[in-house]
Design a protein around this motif. Sequence first.
Motif, short mmCIF file in Angstrom:
data_model
loop_
_atom_site.label_atom_id
_atom_site.label_comp_id
_atom_site.label_asym_id
_atom_site.label_seq_id
_atom_site.Cartn_x
_atom_site.Cartn_y
_atom_site.Cartn_z
N TYR A 185 -15.22 4.02 -2.69
CA TYR A 185 -15.57 4.75 -1.47
C TYR A 185 -16.80 4.12 -0.81
O TYR A 185 -16.83 3.88 0.39
N ARG A 186 -17.84 3.83 -1.62
CA ARG A 186 -19.05 3.22 -1.09
C ARG A 186 -18.76 1.84 -0.50
O ARG A 186 -19.24 1.49 0.58
N LEU A 187 -17.94 1.08 -1.19
CA LEU A 187 -17.59 -0.25 -0.72
C LEU A 187 -16.87 -0.18 0.63
O LEU A 187 -17.16 -0.97 1.53
N LEU A 188 -15.98 0.78 0.79
CA LEU A 188 -15.27 0.92 2.06
C LEU A 188 -16.17 1.46 3.16
O LEU A 188 -15.92 1.20 4.34
N GLN A 189 -17.22 2.19 2.79
CA GLN A 189 -18.20 2.62 3.79
C GLN A 189 -18.94 1.39 4.34
O GLN A 189 -19.20 1.30 5.53
N GLU A 190 -19.28 0.49 3.44
CA GLU A 190 -20.02 -0.71 3.82
C GLU A 190 -19.14 -1.75 4.49
O GLU A 190 -19.59 -2.45 5.38
N ARG A 191 -17.89 -1.86 4.03
CA ARG A 191 -16.97 -2.86 4.55
C ARG A 191 -15.61 -2.24 4.82
O ARG A 191 -14.67 -2.42 4.06
N PRO A 192 -15.47 -1.50 5.91
CA PRO A 192 -14.20 -0.80 6.19
C PRO A 192 -13.01 -1.73 6.39
O PRO A 192 -11.86 -1.32 6.23
#
Length: 68
Positions: free
Chosen positions: A33-40
């Motif tokens: 989830y955090r990764l997709l927040q940073e790199r959608p």
Amino acid sequence: MSQLDEKKRVLEQWLQLPESRRRDATDVVAFAYRLLQERPDLVGENRQSSLDTIVAWLLPHLQKLEAG
């Protein structure tokens, strides 16, 4: 960038986390989830599909930690 390259980069980032943050499935989901927040744009256009893809990439590595 190919999906294989993206998978490799995700796994590298995952393995850089301290072991205490890589212990269970909730850690995997939180990381994804955090990764997709940073790199959608990381995996695809569909956010849920991308989250599921990253979780699927990481879960086998989590099981190795639990077994070892």
